[in-house]
Design a protein around this motif. Structure first.
Motif, mmCIF file in Angstrom:
data_model
loop_
_atom_site.group_PDB
_atom_site.id
_atom_site.type_symbol
_atom_site.label_atom_id
_atom_site.label_comp_id
_atom_site.label_asym_id
_atom_site.label_seq_id
_atom_site.Cartn_x
_atom_site.Cartn_y
_atom_site.Cartn_z
ATOM 1 N N GLY A 96 -60.642 0.239 46.605
ATOM 2 C CA GLY A 96 -61.423 1.290 47.238
ATOM 3 C C GLY A 96 -62.057 2.301 46.314
ATOM 4 N N ILE A 97 -62.406 1.892 45.078
ATOM 5 C CA ILE A 97 -63.106 2.785 44.155
ATOM 6 C C ILE A 97 -64.616 2.567 44.313
ATOM 7 C CG2 ILE A 97 -63.603 3.267 41.723
ATOM 8 C CD1 ILE A 97 -60.978 4.428 42.530
ATOM 9 N N PRO A 98 -65.371 3.580 44.727
ATOM 10 C CA PRO A 98 -66.831 3.415 44.872
ATOM 11 C C PRO A 98 -67.480 3.117 43.523
ATOM 12 C CG PRO A 98 -66.056 5.444 45.930
ATOM 13 C CD PRO A 98 -64.929 4.937 45.085
ATOM 14 N N HIS A 99 -68.402 2.169 43.513
ATOM 15 C CA HIS A 99 -69.074 1.828 42.271
ATOM 16 C C HIS A 99 -70.345 1.051 42.561
ATOM 17 C CE1 HIS A 99 -66.688 -1.754 43.173
ATOM 18 N NE2 HIS A 99 -67.479 -2.449 42.376
ATOM 19 N N TYR A 100 -71.210 0.997 41.555
ATOM 20 C CA TYR A 100 -72.409 0.171 41.668
ATOM 21 C C TYR A 100 -72.723 -0.408 40.298
ATOM 22 C CZ TYR A 100 -75.017 4.269 39.872
ATOM 23 O OH TYR A 100 -75.464 5.327 39.122
ATOM 24 N N TYR A 101 -73.698 -1.316 40.261
ATOM 25 C CA TYR A 101 -73.997 -2.060 39.045
ATOM 26 C C TYR A 101 -75.249 -1.517 38.358
ATOM 27 C CZ TYR A 101 -71.032 -5.533 41.430
ATOM 28 O OH TYR A 101 -70.014 -6.167 42.085
ATOM 29 N N ILE A 102 -75.248 -1.608 37.038
ATOM 30 C CA ILE A 102 -76.421 -1.242 36.243
ATOM 31 C C ILE A 102 -76.793 -2.390 35.313
ATOM 32 C CG2 ILE A 102 -76.056 1.257 36.308
ATOM 33 C CD1 ILE A 102 -74.803 0.917 33.442
ATOM 34 N N ALA A 103 -78.067 -2.444 34.959
ATOM 35 C CA ALA A 103 -78.557 -3.393 33.962
ATOM 36 C C ALA A 103 -78.794 -2.644 32.665
ATOM 37 C CB ALA A 103 -79.841 -4.052 34.438
ATOM 38 N N ALA A 104 -78.290 -3.186 31.571
ATOM 39 C CA ALA A 104 -78.382 -2.504 30.273
ATOM 40 C C ALA A 104 -79.112 -3.382 29.262
ATOM 41 C CB ALA A 104 -76.988 -2.151 29.761
ATOM 42 N N ARG A 105 -79.775 -2.719 28.324
ATOM 43 C CA ARG A 105 -80.537 -3.404 27.286
ATOM 44 C C ARG A 105 -79.740 -3.419 25.979
ATOM 45 N NH1 ARG A 105 -85.714 -4.074 27.692
ATOM 46 N NH2 ARG A 105 -86.016 -2.224 29.012
ATOM 47 N N ALA A 114 -84.272 -7.903 26.300
ATOM 48 C CA ALA A 114 -84.353 -7.644 27.737
ATOM 49 C C ALA A 114 -83.043 -7.024 28.226
ATOM 50 C CB ALA A 114 -84.633 -8.947 28.488
ATOM 51 N N LYS A 115 -83.058 -6.543 29.462
ATOM 52 C CA LYS A 115 -81.845 -5.962 30.052
ATOM 53 C C LYS A 115 -80.949 -7.086 30.577
ATOM 54 C CE LYS A 115 -83.271 -1.270 31.202
ATOM 55 N NZ LYS A 115 -83.325 -0.229 32.248
ATOM 56 N N THR A 116 -80.202 -7.668 29.677
ATOM 57 C CA THR A 116 -79.357 -8.806 30.032
ATOM 58 C C THR A 116 -77.885 -8.443 30.194
ATOM 59 O OG1 THR A 116 -79.110 -9.339 27.685
ATOM 60 C CG2 THR A 116 -80.880 -10.459 28.887
ATOM 61 N N HIS A 117 -77.529 -7.186 29.928
ATOM 62 C CA HIS A 117 -76.124 -6.795 30.023
ATOM 63 C C HIS A 117 -75.835 -6.143 31.364
ATOM 64 C CE1 HIS A 117 -72.127 -5.814 28.792
ATOM 65 N NE2 HIS A 117 -72.331 -4.509 28.908
ATOM 66 N N PHE A 118 -74.623 -6.345 31.845
ATOM 67 C CA PHE A 118 -74.200 -5.871 33.168
ATOM 68 C C PHE A 118 -73.045 -4.893 33.024
ATOM 69 C CE2 PHE A 118 -70.877 -7.447 36.391
ATOM 70 C CZ PHE A 118 -71.114 -6.416 37.292
ATOM 71 N N GLY A 119 -73.214 -3.688 33.563
ATOM 72 C CA GLY A 119 -72.160 -2.679 33.531
ATOM 73 C C GLY A 119 -71.927 -2.080 34.901
ATOM 74 N N ILE A 120 -70.984 -1.177 34.972
ATOM 75 C CA ILE A 120 -70.547 -0.581 36.237
ATOM 76 C C ILE A 120 -70.552 0.943 36.107
ATOM 77 C CG2 ILE A 120 -68.555 -0.296 37.784
ATOM 78 C CD1 ILE A 120 -67.736 -3.170 37.027
ATOM 79 N N ILE A 121 -71.019 1.615 37.142
ATOM 80 C CA ILE A 121 -70.841 3.055 37.281
ATOM 81 C C ILE A 121 -69.894 3.282 38.458
ATOM 82 C CG2 ILE A 121 -71.912 5.293 37.727
ATOM 83 C CD1 ILE A 121 -72.737 4.134 35.063
ATOM 84 N N ALA A 122 -68.752 3.903 38.191
ATOM 85 C CA ALA A 122 -67.730 4.113 39.222
ATOM 86 C C ALA A 122 -67.493 5.602 39.418
ATOM 87 C CB ALA A 122 -66.424 3.422 38.833
ATOM 88 N N THR A 123 -67.171 5.958 40.646
ATOM 89 C CA THR A 123 -66.832 7.345 40.960
ATOM 90 C C THR A 123 -65.323 7.472 41.067
ATOM 91 O OG1 THR A 123 -68.910 7.639 42.151
ATOM 92 C CG2 THR A 123 -67.187 9.268 42.549
ATOM 93 N N ILE A 124 -64.740 8.242 40.160
ATOM 94 C CA ILE A 124 -63.288 8.445 40.113
ATOM 95 C C ILE A 124 -63.030 9.940 40.179
ATOM 96 C CG2 ILE A 124 -61.170 8.015 38.810
ATOM 97 C CD1 ILE A 124 -62.774 5.853 37.246
ATOM 98 N N GLU A 125 -62.305 10.365 41.195
ATOM 99 C CA GLU A 125 -61.996 11.788 41.376
ATOM 100 C C GLU A 125 -63.273 12.643 41.320
ATOM 101 O OE1 GLU A 125 -57.564 12.433 39.744
ATOM 102 O OE2 GLU A 125 -58.950 11.795 38.172
#
Length: 264
Positions: A96-105, A114-125
Motif C-alpha cells: 500500500g505504498i503510493p508510487h508511480y513510474y518515471i523514464a530516465a535517460r 534515449a530514456k531507456t531506464h525505469f525508476g520509481i517515485i514513491a510517497t513515504i510519510e
C-alpha cells in the motif's frame, strides 16, 4: 480527464508477498515508513542480482508480470531495471505504498542516449522519494528524498546528489573521487508500464545496446558490492577495490559462489 499516478502499473496475479519476502530474506513485519521501506529495498538489493545473462544468451526479455515473478522468485534469478524495479513495485502495491513510474535517460555512456531506464517515485510519510534498485553498480541504496536538491547524500560508501537542470529536469550524480559523475536525468511525468516495452526491446536486442554488448552482474552487500563485467570480478568493500579475472569455463561457478545463482 487527468490520469491517476497510480494507474497502469505492472500486474502479476501470481505475486505473493510472503514468497517475495522469503526470496529476499526479509525478517519481521514490513513497516510503512522510511526505515521500513529502506529495509525492504536493501533486502532485495542484497539478494536479487542485477544481471543480463538472458540478454547475452539471445533470449527475449518478457515484461509480463508473472514472468518476472517466475524469474526472480521461483528461479532465484535477477534481471535489469524492468524486472528488478518491477518486482519491487509489486511489493509496494501489495503493502500500500503510493508510487508511480518515471523514464530516465542514462548518462554514463558517451553520446546521446534515449530514456531507456525505469525508476520509481514513491510517497513515504507524505514525502516523495526516488526508488531505484536497477541501475547496476551505481544504484542508490535507499529511498532518496526528492526535496533534498543539491545535498550530498551518503549511502554507505557511495555519495549521491540530486540537482535540477536548466531544462527543469532532475539529474542524479555520484561522487567518483573528487568529481561528480552523471548517472541519469529524468522528470516527474508518470509513465505507464507498457511505455517501457520499446526501451526493453532495444536493451535486449539492439546491437548498440550496452546489455547486448557486455555481460554484467552486480550484487550489492552491506559493506559494498561485487561487479562481474565481461571476464573480471570487481569486489568493493568499504571503498577498497580488488579485481580478479576469470576464464569463460569458470563463469558458472563464479555466478553460483559469488552472486548466489542456482541451477543456471
Amino acid at each position: 480527464m487527468k490520469q491517476s499516478k497510480n494507474q497502469y502499473k505492472i500486474e502479476a496475479p501470481s505475486f505473493n508477498l510472503q514468497q517475495y519476502l522469503k526470496r529476499i530474506k526479509f525478517s519481521g513485519e514490513v513497516e510503512l515508513n522510511f526505515a521500513g521501506i529502506k529495509k525492504l529495498m536493501q533486502s532485495q538489493l542484497f539478494t536479487v542480482p542485477f544481471e543480463n545473462i538472458d540478454v547475452q544468451a539471445g533470449k527475449i526479455i518478457s515484461l509480463a508480470g508473472d514472468d518476472i515473478v517466475d524469474q526472480i522468485i521461483n528461479k532465484n534469478r535477477g534481471g535489469y531495471c524492468y524486472q528488478i524495479n518491477g518486482i519491487f513495485s509489486l511489493a509496494l502495491q501489495e503493502i500500500g505504498i503510493p508510487h508511480y513510474y518515471i523514464a530516465a535517460r542514462p548518462m554514463v555512456n558517451p553520446g546521446e542516449n534515449a530514456k531507456t531506464h525505469f525508476g520509481i517515485i514513491a510517497t513515504i510519510e507524505n514525502e516523495d522519494y526516488l526508488i531505484d534498485l536497477g541501475f547496476g553498480g551505481n544504484s542508490i541504496r535507499e529511498p532518496l528524498k526528492m526535496s533534498e536538491i543539491g545535498k550530498e547524500i551518503k549511502h554507505d560508501s557511495d555519495t549521491f546528489t540530486l540537482v535540477k537542470t536548466e531544462d527543469d529536469e532532475y539529474l542524479l550524480q555520484i561522487l567518483v573521487g573528487k568529481e561528480w559523475s552523471n548517472l541519469y536525468s529524468f522528470n516527474l511525468t508518470p509513465q505507464r508500464w507498457i511505455d517501457f516495452k520499446p526501451a526493453n526491446y532495444y536493451n535486449y536486442s539492439h546491437p548498440d545496446s550496452f546489455f547486448v554488448q557486455n555481460l554484467i552482474v552486480v550484487l550489492p552487500n552491506q559493506l559494498g558490492k561485487k561487479i562481474l563485467f565481461k571476464n573480471s570480478v570487481k569486489s568493493i568493500i568499504n571503498g577498497k577495490t580488488k579485481i580478479a579475472s576469470f576464464d569463460d569455463e569458470d563463469l558458472k561457478t563464479i555466478l553460483e559462489t559469488e552472486f548466489n545463482f542456482k541451477d543456471l
